[in-house]
Design a protein around this motif. Sequence first.
Motif, PDB file in Angstrom:
ATOM      1  N   ALA A   1       0.820  -1.222   0.000  1.00  0.00           N
ATOM      2  CA  ALA A   1       0.000   0.000   0.000  1.00  0.00           C
ATOM      3  C   ALA A   1       0.850   1.267   0.000  1.00  0.00           C
ATOM      4  N   GLY A   2       0.640   2.106  -0.983  1.00  0.00           N
ATOM      5  CA  GLY A   2       1.262   3.431  -1.011  1.00  0.00           C
ATOM      6  C   GLY A   2       2.775   3.433  -1.169  1.00  0.00           C
ATOM      7  N   LEU A   3       3.383   2.283  -1.446  1.00  0.00           N
ATOM      8  CA  LEU A   3       4.844   2.257  -1.545  1.00  0.00           C
ATOM      9  C   LEU A   3       5.297   2.813  -2.900  1.00  0.00           C
ATOM     10  N   SER A   4       6.411   3.542  -2.856  1.00  0.00           N
ATOM     11  CA  SER A   4       6.955   4.137  -4.070  1.00  0.00           C
ATOM     12  C   SER A   4       8.310   3.533  -4.373  1.00  0.00           C
ATOM     13  N   GLY A   5       8.707   3.633  -5.596  1.00  0.00           N
ATOM     14  CA  GLY A   5      10.086   3.303  -5.951  1.00  0.00           C
ATOM     15  C   GLY A   5      10.257   1.944  -6.554  1.00  0.00           C
ATOM     16  N   ASN A   6      11.498   1.636  -6.721  1.00  0.00           N
ATOM     17  CA  ASN A   6      11.921   0.464  -7.469  1.00  0.00           C
ATOM     18  C   ASN A   6      11.994  -0.762  -6.564  1.00  0.00           C
ATOM     19  N   ILE A   7      10.853  -1.313  -6.201  1.00  0.00           N
ATOM     20  CA  ILE A   7      10.808  -2.431  -5.250  1.00  0.00           C
ATOM     21  C   ILE A   7      10.156  -3.621  -5.947  1.00  0.00           C
ATOM     22  N   VAL A   8      10.629  -4.820  -5.640  1.00  0.00           N
ATOM     23  CA  VAL A   8      10.030  -6.011  -6.243  1.00  0.00           C
ATOM     24  C   VAL A   8       9.477  -6.916  -5.150  1.00  0.00           C
ATOM     25  N   PHE A   9       8.223  -7.313  -5.339  1.00  0.00           N
ATOM     26  CA  PHE A   9       7.609  -8.272  -4.415  1.00  0.00           C
ATOM     27  C   PHE A   9       7.339  -9.567  -5.166  1.00  0.00           C
TER      28      PHE A   9
END
Lengths: 503, 255
Positions: free
Chosen positions: B58-66
């Motif tokens: 929720a609401g996370l920004s940026g270059n992240i991979v789940f």
Amino acid sequence: MKTYHLPEYIVKRNVKRCNKCKLCIEQCTYGVHYYDEKEDCLLSRDEDCVNCQRCVVFCPKHAIIIKKNPLSYRKNYHWTNEAITTVKKQAETGSAILTGMGCDKPNLTYWDKLLLNASQVTNPSIDPLREPIEIRTYLGKKSKQVELALNGGEVVLETRLAPQLCLETPIMFAAMSYGAVSLNVHEALARAAVECGTYFNCGEGGLHPSLYRYEGHLIVQVASGRFGVHPEYLNAGAAIEIKIGQGAKPGIGGHLPGEKVGEEIAKMRMIPVGTDALSPAPHHDIYSIEDLKQLVYALKEATGYAKPVAVKIAAVHNVAAIASGIARSGADIIVIDGVRGATGAAPKVIRDNIGIPIEFALAVVDERLRNEGVRNEVSIVASGSIRSSADVVKAIALGADAVYIGTAALVAMGCTLCQRCYTGKCPWGIATADHEISKRLNPEDASRRLINLLNAWSIEIKEMLGGMGINSIESLRGNREQLRGIGLSESELKILNIKPAGE
Amino acid sequence: MEDLTKNLEISNLKIGAVNIDAAEMCSFKLNALIRDLVKRGFKEFNLHNVSGQRYIGAGLSGNIVFKVHGIPGNDLGIFMNGPNMYVYGNVQDGCGNTMNDGLIVVYGNAGDVVGYSMRGGKIFIRGDVGYRAGIHMKGYRTAPALVIGGRAGDFLGEYMAGGVILLLGLDENAQREVKFAGTGMHGGVIYVRGEITHFGKGAKREKINENDLQLIHKLAKQFCALFNFDFDKVMEQEFIKIVPVSHRPYGKLYT
């Protein structure tokens, strides 16, 4: 089709005073005034006049007055002029009648039937000019109890307090979206909110990039259309408000007519230029209190539990039960908007017939939450119809923590309640998205008017509190002993839980 | 405050990807942990045994991979602004709700209102989606995209204001076709592989043109690469498009 309805207003021009400067032509956005070269005089198309008073105020010779058309139909208490005109208009167009601002029908204003108390002889009154009277208000969940601990001789707070909004005066600016009102209006509201230590609500149309600098004094709104909602927007708000409904149009959604959706608005809302911006009645992820809870916590999750979440509902018949559910949804603030709450555009039949007055809603919600022992879980903000500091004091005595003002703020900036906000041609430069027309409102001047209004009301609130012998607004909240009813029926008094005057 | 990372193996924290066993965690704890780790600079998360936890990402920004293993709960990726999320299972309701940017790839089915009010980014669903997918999708110059491999529930793309929905309907055995597609839409476009006969009020069927085909190609290619479908076979069938009848479907409703 020939129109059968008569002009509502008549423009009267004193030709002796008129110097033909044509300022009226320039000021009227509805094209009422025009110059007749052959006759060398100014004339008017009365049928287009909305009685906004712009030309009247700006005419340097005071040569114009606007009158209600005296050529009315034969007097009839049931078939009023308005009823007849409405039928004729609908017969000609087949459309629902759109209108702006709040319900203008009589007999719905209960503030005027409530009277406030003052101290005499016993329990002396307080002079606010000499003694401090506290009107600062905090909105948000209040802990039932706080735990303290001793840490090396120092007392520390163990309980984690919920996030709060801090208001220097219990008055905030109600949600009005960019699109419904101009950017200059937002700018003026923002500046006044900063100056007065309160908050302005940017409404459901998103926040213009130039206003992010006011983030400490901003409440951002999330409505069903989710216009302009993104993480940066949510984080910019000191609080987030979920709009379920509004007093002017309970049960139906938002409606920004295509006339007002220009390039800038389209960009902010991410919709095509010229299309109607629709926020349908329901949020399509909310069909129950459990679902509401889900959105409340989604917003909290997205913003790290750092800010209060408010839920705004219209005052409807079972408002107490709904509020009771909201108080258990994790929301920090409940906003209740009464039947007289205003709008930029609503079907007239809905504005004038749906919902209940805020006075009753406030009384039953406060009572219900107190009885259920959850009043501390939420703050209550009353909205819709607050015209004066007396209305504010009466609302707080009925159980509100603070109030929202929308119409009063617009009136302060020049609005004359002509009720044509939906046309986008507001001659006062308020309810418009038109670049040129919106220049008529100077944000500096308008914010000064708003600041003056809030300062004046704050002084009056302190005067009234002092008169009651109360030195803190907290002692007034839900204090119905300070209210008496006049001309109210037994059942009305019972619902408001106040005594009649004299008792 | 409780250190939520204390039970994680430190060796995990040193390498890029963090493995989190969500089996015993409630939504709030799991998300607090993720937020905390994101703050510390971690960019790759493998979530195991996910079972109904809401608001992941929720609401996370940026270059992240789940990489999500299991079945995440409602509002997966709500207000998300950039991360890429791969779900090896089904997702529940509200996946990609009001998502601003990023990518969600679901290797199973999705529940109702997937992509509600999506503003940007892309969602690929391998299987079916529930009712009201892509409702209120938006777009201004850039367009969010929702690609559905299987079939869709009714009211696909309701109130759509922008963006692209591509419905592939690859399950040949599917009996039921979408009804009321595009009800009240006033912008954006829905592409359907094959034919549909039942449209919502305010929507109409049109033949596709060269530009449409380019867009379909691009999205279908990505879809086929993600889920291992034969692109040529997918493109064998004709496509149609559903567009708004007018930009002001309710323009005459009021006077």
